[in-house]
Structure formats: structure tokens, C-alpha cells
Design a protein around this motif. Structure first.
Motif, mmCIF file in Angstrom:
data_model
loop_
_atom_site.group_PDB
_atom_site.id
_atom_site.type_symbol
_atom_site.label_atom_id
_atom_site.label_comp_id
_atom_site.label_asym_id
_atom_site.label_seq_id
_atom_site.Cartn_x
_atom_site.Cartn_y
_atom_site.Cartn_z
ATOM 1 N N TYR A 1 -11.516 14.010 13.237
ATOM 2 C CA TYR A 1 -10.894 12.823 13.817
ATOM 3 C C TYR A 1 -11.902 11.695 14.078
ATOM 4 C CZ TYR A 1 -6.667 15.609 14.661
ATOM 5 O OH TYR A 1 -5.550 16.373 14.500
ATOM 6 N N PHE A 2 -12.950 11.980 14.875
ATOM 7 C CA PHE A 2 -13.825 10.900 15.334
ATOM 8 C C PHE A 2 -14.459 10.149 14.168
ATOM 9 C CE2 PHE A 2 -14.909 13.666 19.320
ATOM 10 C CZ PHE A 2 -13.579 13.643 19.682
ATOM 11 N N VAL A 3 -15.006 10.888 13.205
ATOM 12 C CA VAL A 3 -15.676 10.254 12.068
ATOM 13 C C VAL A 3 -14.714 9.349 11.307
ATOM 14 C CG1 VAL A 3 -16.712 10.684 9.802
ATOM 15 C CG2 VAL A 3 -17.436 12.029 11.777
ATOM 16 N N TYR A 4 -13.474 9.778 11.161
ATOM 17 C CA TYR A 4 -12.521 9.056 10.316
ATOM 18 C C TYR A 4 -11.835 7.902 11.025
ATOM 19 C CZ TYR A 4 -13.386 12.592 6.845
ATOM 20 O OH TYR A 4 -14.010 13.394 5.921
ATOM 21 N N THR A 5 -12.203 7.638 12.285
ATOM 22 C CA THR A 5 -11.766 6.391 12.914
ATOM 23 C C THR A 5 -12.643 5.228 12.463
ATOM 24 O OG1 THR A 5 -13.204 6.624 14.861
ATOM 25 C CG2 THR A 5 -11.013 7.642 14.973
ATOM 26 N N GLU B 1 -6.194 14.033 -0.304
ATOM 27 C CA GLU B 1 -7.164 13.299 -1.112
ATOM 28 C C GLU B 1 -6.868 11.806 -1.132
ATOM 29 O OE1 GLU B 1 -7.348 17.449 -1.882
ATOM 30 O OE2 GLU B 1 -5.639 16.071 -2.014
ATOM 31 N N GLU B 2 -5.592 11.441 -1.131
ATOM 32 C CA GLU B 2 -5.225 10.028 -1.126
ATOM 33 C C GLU B 2 -5.518 9.375 0.217
ATOM 34 O OE1 GLU B 2 -1.160 9.765 -2.231
ATOM 35 O OE2 GLU B 2 -1.508 10.291 -4.324
ATOM 36 N N CYS B 3 -5.582 10.171 1.273
ATOM 37 C CA CYS B 3 -5.858 9.632 2.605
ATOM 38 C C CYS B 3 -7.341 9.369 2.833
ATOM 39 C CB CYS B 3 -5.365 10.608 3.682
ATOM 40 S SG CYS B 3 -3.582 10.833 3.734
ATOM 41 N N ASP B 4 -8.185 10.082 2.138
ATOM 42 C CA ASP B 4 -9.621 10.032 2.421
ATOM 43 C C ASP B 4 -10.371 9.411 1.249
ATOM 44 O OD1 ASP B 4 -12.191 10.378 3.241
ATOM 45 O OD2 ASP B 4 -12.184 12.564 3.181
ATOM 46 N N SER B 5 -10.849 8.198 1.435
ATOM 47 C CA SER B 5 -11.611 7.497 0.403
ATOM 48 C C SER B 5 -13.100 7.462 0.712
ATOM 49 C CB SER B 5 -11.090 6.061 0.267
ATOM 50 O OG SER B 5 -11.278 5.346 1.488
ATOM 51 N N THR B 6 -13.543 8.348 1.605
ATOM 52 C CA THR B 6 -14.923 8.293 2.085
ATOM 53 C C THR B 6 -15.937 8.342 0.956
ATOM 54 O OG1 THR B 6 -14.251 9.383 4.145
ATOM 55 C CG2 THR B 6 -16.608 9.397 3.599
ATOM 56 N N TRP B 7 -15.694 9.205 -0.040
ATOM 57 C CA TRP B 7 -16.691 9.413 -1.094
ATOM 58 C C TRP B 7 -16.325 8.701 -2.390
ATOM 59 C CZ3 TRP B 7 -20.846 11.513 0.983
ATOM 60 C CH2 TRP B 7 -20.699 12.299 2.130
ATOM 61 N N ASN B 8 -15.338 7.825 -2.345
ATOM 62 C CA ASN B 8 -14.881 7.177 -3.578
ATOM 63 C C ASN B 8 -15.901 6.226 -4.183
ATOM 64 O OD1 ASN B 8 -12.570 8.567 -3.166
ATOM 65 N ND2 ASN B 8 -11.208 6.806 -3.085
ATOM 66 N N SER B 9 -16.725 5.603 -3.370
ATOM 67 C CA SER B 9 -17.676 4.612 -3.873
ATOM 68 C C SER B 9 -19.075 4.924 -3.382
ATOM 69 C CB SER B 9 -17.269 3.211 -3.425
ATOM 70 O OG SER B 9 -17.256 3.126 -2.014
ATOM 71 N N ASP B 10 -19.470 6.179 -3.525
ATOM 72 C CA ASP B 10 -20.780 6.611 -3.044
ATOM 73 C C ASP B 10 -21.843 6.251 -4.071
ATOM 74 O OD1 ASP B 10 -22.814 7.737 -1.667
ATOM 75 O OD2 ASP B 10 -22.279 9.810 -2.097
ATOM 76 N N LEU C 1 0.854 -1.176 0.000
ATOM 77 C CA LEU C 1 0.000 0.000 0.000
ATOM 78 C C LEU C 1 0.890 1.226 0.000
ATOM 79 C CD1 LEU C 1 -3.011 0.852 0.173
ATOM 80 C CD2 LEU C 1 -2.690 1.072 2.629
ATOM 81 N N ARG C 2 0.793 2.002 -1.044
ATOM 82 C CA ARG C 2 1.672 3.165 -1.184
ATOM 83 C C ARG C 2 1.359 4.205 -0.121
ATOM 84 N NH1 ARG C 2 1.531 7.999 -3.929
ATOM 85 N NH2 ARG C 2 -0.564 7.548 -4.724
ATOM 86 N N GLU C 3 2.383 4.804 0.407
ATOM 87 C CA GLU C 3 2.226 5.853 1.414
ATOM 88 C C GLU C 3 1.514 7.052 0.792
ATOM 89 O OE1 GLU C 3 3.327 7.196 5.447
ATOM 90 O OE2 GLU C 3 3.373 5.260 4.438
ATOM 91 N N PRO C 4 0.411 7.521 1.393
ATOM 92 C CA PRO C 4 -0.317 8.664 0.809
ATOM 93 C C PRO C 4 0.515 9.934 0.891
ATOM 94 C CG PRO C 4 -1.221 8.109 2.961
ATOM 95 C CD PRO C 4 -0.248 7.028 2.619
ATOM 96 N N THR C 5 0.424 10.740 -0.157
ATOM 97 C CA THR C 5 1.198 11.981 -0.204
ATOM 98 C C THR C 5 0.310 13.217 -0.234
ATOM 99 O OG1 THR C 5 1.281 11.827 -2.630
ATOM 100 C CG2 THR C 5 3.120 10.864 -1.390
ATOM 101 N N SER C 6 -1.001 13.019 -0.237
ATOM 102 C CA SER C 6 -1.923 14.153 -0.234
ATOM 103 C C SER C 6 -3.142 13.803 0.597
ATOM 104 C CB SER C 6 -2.363 14.514 -1.661
ATOM 105 O OG SER C 6 -3.155 13.473 -2.208
ATOM 106 N N PHE D 1 -3.615 17.344 7.051
ATOM 107 C CA PHE D 1 -3.002 16.200 6.379
ATOM 108 C C PHE D 1 -2.423 15.234 7.401
ATOM 109 C CE2 PHE D 1 0.966 14.368 4.536
ATOM 110 C CZ PHE D 1 0.347 13.459 3.686
ATOM 111 N N TYR D 2 -1.889 15.759 8.482
ATOM 112 C CA TYR D 2 -1.336 14.888 9.527
ATOM 113 C C TYR D 2 -2.422 13.988 10.102
ATOM 114 C CZ TYR D 2 0.456 13.406 14.065
ATOM 115 O OH TYR D 2 0.821 12.652 15.151
ATOM 116 N N ALA D 3 -3.575 14.560 10.419
ATOM 117 C CA ALA D 3 -4.683 13.774 10.964
ATOM 118 C C ALA D 3 -5.183 12.764 9.943
ATOM 119 C CB ALA D 3 -5.818 14.692 11.408
ATOM 120 N N ALA D 4 -5.345 13.216 8.702
ATOM 121 C CA ALA D 4 -5.863 12.331 7.655
ATOM 122 C C ALA D 4 -4.914 11.147 7.419
ATOM 123 C CB ALA D 4 -6.066 13.117 6.365
#
Length: 393
Positions: free
Chosen positions: A263-267, A18-27, A11-16, A74-77
Motif C-alpha cells: 500500500y504505502f509504496v504505491y501511493t 498487471e494493468e494496475c501497476d506500471s512501476t516497472w514499465n519505463s525502467d 482511461l480504461r478500467e484495469p482488469t488485472s 488486486f483490490y489494493a492495486a
């Protein structure tokens, strides 16, 4: 590089962000909240008041600075990305270790550095809000993670220890009691085995404290992460929904709203649950234009579709590539030839004879003119030979 879920997939290390957050990728769900825009309603803008408390009716000379828009971290994501994907680059030692987290919950060792056993915490610390507030080393033992915390005496969980912990009834029972202990500290109570929560009897006092002691938001993040590691992922959405309700709707803990959304939602590992919570939050978040957690650009896409409309006079191309302009030229040619034939017939027949009425050739041309004049755009494909070109004369 570690593998992804033990499957040997890197799994490639995210650099942005957008790469950290896939929440809406398959809506794939149909409903879309955009604040109250989904129901056609708009959130009323609160009326400004002056220093006397009266509504400001005239523009003053004072410059009102706009409220700064929040920004995603970005740190949190990135931190929560690694957590949700089970720390793909972490070299986990599955072989037997001292299992200190499990042994602590089996009441065999005390937590360090204080030297207090789990049974003493559960029985003597409950309701002692001063001790729970001031001590900062117990939380890493009560809610262990697979990452290092601020208490370096506490050890990270391993996958082997997680498996052993979840199959040890005594440890699981105490773990749930520890969860209830901390909920009570926050002014919340556990309602059922599904993880639903509600206000505790002490909620008014504790919510006020929680709103002012923002370091407790770090504790809540840790508790949520630990629940997911030790088999209680389903406890997380009810707690986060409750905190969002209190922060955004009831406004009893307004200071917690940013931590809840960042934070809480993304756990929560399930994208569907994250989307559900974010839609709920967006419906109640003010100011609406400062909501930065999605849905991302779906509404803008719809607006672009509406903006790009076809022109009133589109360029129509027939099936055989004959355009309406060419049909018009053919029609003009027929008219010109018709006039020439009329003139020739008039000269040859003498005065007053209507040769156009008795001429089959002319009648055919005349009918062709009439058909060409009444043919609509949609009928230009339907000439007699079936290829979209008028039949030859």
C-alpha cells in the motif's frame, strides 16, 4: 466515463493486477537490485533450531511446512491505481460547495459527529495517545481525500477545494501541525521542510504499539494519500523509506512490512521513486524468494540470453549464398582433376619425368588446391573475383 486529467482521454478500467501497476514499465535506469545478488552476495539462510533452542543438525520426522508466499491484492492495486491517476472516472463537481474541509481547517466548523474544532485537537489531543487510538472519526477530517471514508459525516475533497486549500496559509499551517501530531502518535518526528523524518524520543513505546495495532496501517495509507492531494507529494518517499528501514532492517516494526510494500509504496505517483523504494526493500527482504513486488522478469530474460548460445559448428552462409559444403565439393573436384592430369602426363612422357612441375595448368590447379585447403571460414568471402566463388579453371 470520466476523462484522464481533464484532457478528454478515457482511461480504461484495469482488469488485472498487471494493468494496475506500471512501476516497472519505463525502467531506464541501469542498476538492478535482486536482493544482494547485485553485489554477488547471497542472503544467509537462518539455521533452524529445535524446541530446545539448539541448532537442528539431523533431519527429524516432523514435517516442516513451507512458509506461504505472499500474494498481491488486486483490490489494493486497483484502488491505488485510481488514486495515482486522480480518479479518472470520478465526476468531480468543480462549482462552489460548502468547502467543509477547508472551513474545518480554518477553525470555523467542528468535525462531526464529535463536534471538536481543529485547534482543540492540535492543542489538547497531542500526546493523548489513548484518545487518538480509540477515536475513529477524526482521521477523515484531519486528512481528507477525494473518496468516501468510514465517517459519512466527512465530505470528499473536490478539485476546487484542493486549489483553495493549498493557497490558504492558515489551513496549510494547521495541516502540517496535524501531520506532526500523527507522526508523534506513531513515534516519529518531522526533521525538515523536505519531509525527512526520524525516530521521536518516544519511539520505543510507540513502535511496539504500532507493530501490534495494525488498523493504524490504514491510517498511514490515508495520510499518505492526503499528503499527495494537498501539495505534499514530496513528503511521502521519506516516510515510506523510514518505515521500510524500521520494518526490514531494524526489525522494530516487522508487522508493517507487507502494508508498506502493498500500500504505502504505491501511493507514490512517481515511478522512479517507487522503483527506488522497492529495490531498497528487495535488498533487505527475507526470505528473498518471497519478494513479489519486482523487478518483474529482467533477470529471467538475462538467463535466457545466456542459455541460448550458438552451436560450435554454425551453418555459415557466404554473401552470395555459397555454403562451405559447396566450397568443399569444389575442392574435391580440383583434387580429382589433378590426379587425372598426373596420370595422363605420366603415360605420355614415359618413365620418371615430373610433368607436374613444368605444367602451368597443373601448377595453377595445385595452387588453387593449396589456397582452398588453407582458406579459413572468415576468408571464404575473399576470392579473386570478389563474389565469394573460386575463379574458374
Amino acid at each position: 466515463m470520466g476523462n484522464f486529467f481533464g484532457l478528454g482521454i478515457s482511461l480504461r478500467e484495469p482488469t488485472s493486477l498487471e494493468e494496475c501497476d506500471s512501476t516497472w514499465n519505463s525502467d531506464s535506469e541501469t542498476e538492478e537490485y535482486v536482493g544482494d545478488r547485485a553485489s554477488g552476495q547471497t542472503t544467509p539462510t537462518p539455521e533452524r533450531k529445535d524446541d530446545t533452542g539448539e541448532e537442528e543438525t539431523e533431519q527429524t520426522d516432523r514435517t516442516i511446512e513451507p512458509i506461504p508466499k505472499p500474494k498481491r491484492s488486486f483490490y489494493a492495486a486497483k484502488d491505488l491505481f485510481k488514486y495515482r491517476h486522480k480518479y479518472p472516472k470520478l465526476k468531480d463537481m468543480r462549482y462552489h460547495n460548502d468547502l467543509c474541509n477547508l472551513r474545518f481547517y480554518m477553525n470555523k466548523i467542528p468535525f462531526k459527529p464529535e463536534g471538536v474544532y481543529i485547534e482543540d485537537i492540535l492543542s489538547r489531543w497531542k500526546g493523548d495517545y489513548e484518545k487518538l487510538e480509540q477515536n475513529h472519526t477524526y482521521i477523515q477530517w484531519l486528512f481528507p481525500l477525494r473518496e468516501q471514508g468510514l465517517n459519512f459525516y466527512a465530505k470528499e475533497l473536490t478539485t476546487l477545494e484542493i486549489e483553495e486549500f493549498m493557497t490558504t496559509k492558515e489551513a496549510v499551517k494547521r495541516y502540517l501541525l496535524a501531520y506532526k501530531l500523527m507522526l508523534d502518535f506513531f513515534g516519529i518526528r518531522l526533521v525538515d521542510k523536505n519531509g525527512n523524518v526520524a525516530r521521536a524520543s518516544n519511539w520505543c513505546e510507540r513502535f511496539k504499539h504500532l507493530n501490534e495495532s495494525q488498523h493504524n496501517y490504514l491510517r498511514i495509507t490515508r495520510i499518505l494519500k492526503s499528503l499527495g492531494e494537498l501539495g505534499y507529494e514530496h513528503f511521502k518517499p521519506p516516510l515510506v523509506k523510514f518505515l521500510l528501514q524500521e520494518a526490514l532492517v531494524e526489525e522494530t516494526i516487522p508487522n508493517i512490512k507487507h502494508s508498506a510494500l502493498e500500500y504505502f509504496v504505491y501511493t507514490i505517483r512517481a515511478r522512479k521513486e517507487r522503483r527506488r523504494l522497492l529495490r531498497f526493500a528487495q535488498q533487505h527482504y527475507t526470505p528473498a524468494e518471497s519478494f513479489i513486488w519486482g523487478p518483474p522478469k529482467k533477470i529471467k530474460t538475462e538467463e535466457r540470453k545466456v542459455a541460448v548460445k550458438p552451436t560450435d559448428t554454425p551453418s555459415v552462409v557466404l554473401d552470395n549464398k555459397v555454403t562451405l559444403e559447396e566450397v568443399g565439393e569444389h575442392k574435391n573436384q580440383i583434387k580429382s582433376e589433378t590426379r587425372s592430369n598426373e596420370n595422363r602426363q605420366s603415360k605420355s612422357s614415359g618413365e620418371g619425368s615430373d610433368t607436374s612441375a613444368s605444367s602451368p595448368e597443373l601448377n595453377g590447379n595445385k595452387n588453387c588446391v593449396d589456397e582452398a585447403e588453407i582458406t579459413s571460414d572468415s576468408e571464404c568471402h575473399n576470392f579473386k573475383d570478389g563474389v565469394g566463388i573460386p575463379p574458374p579453371e
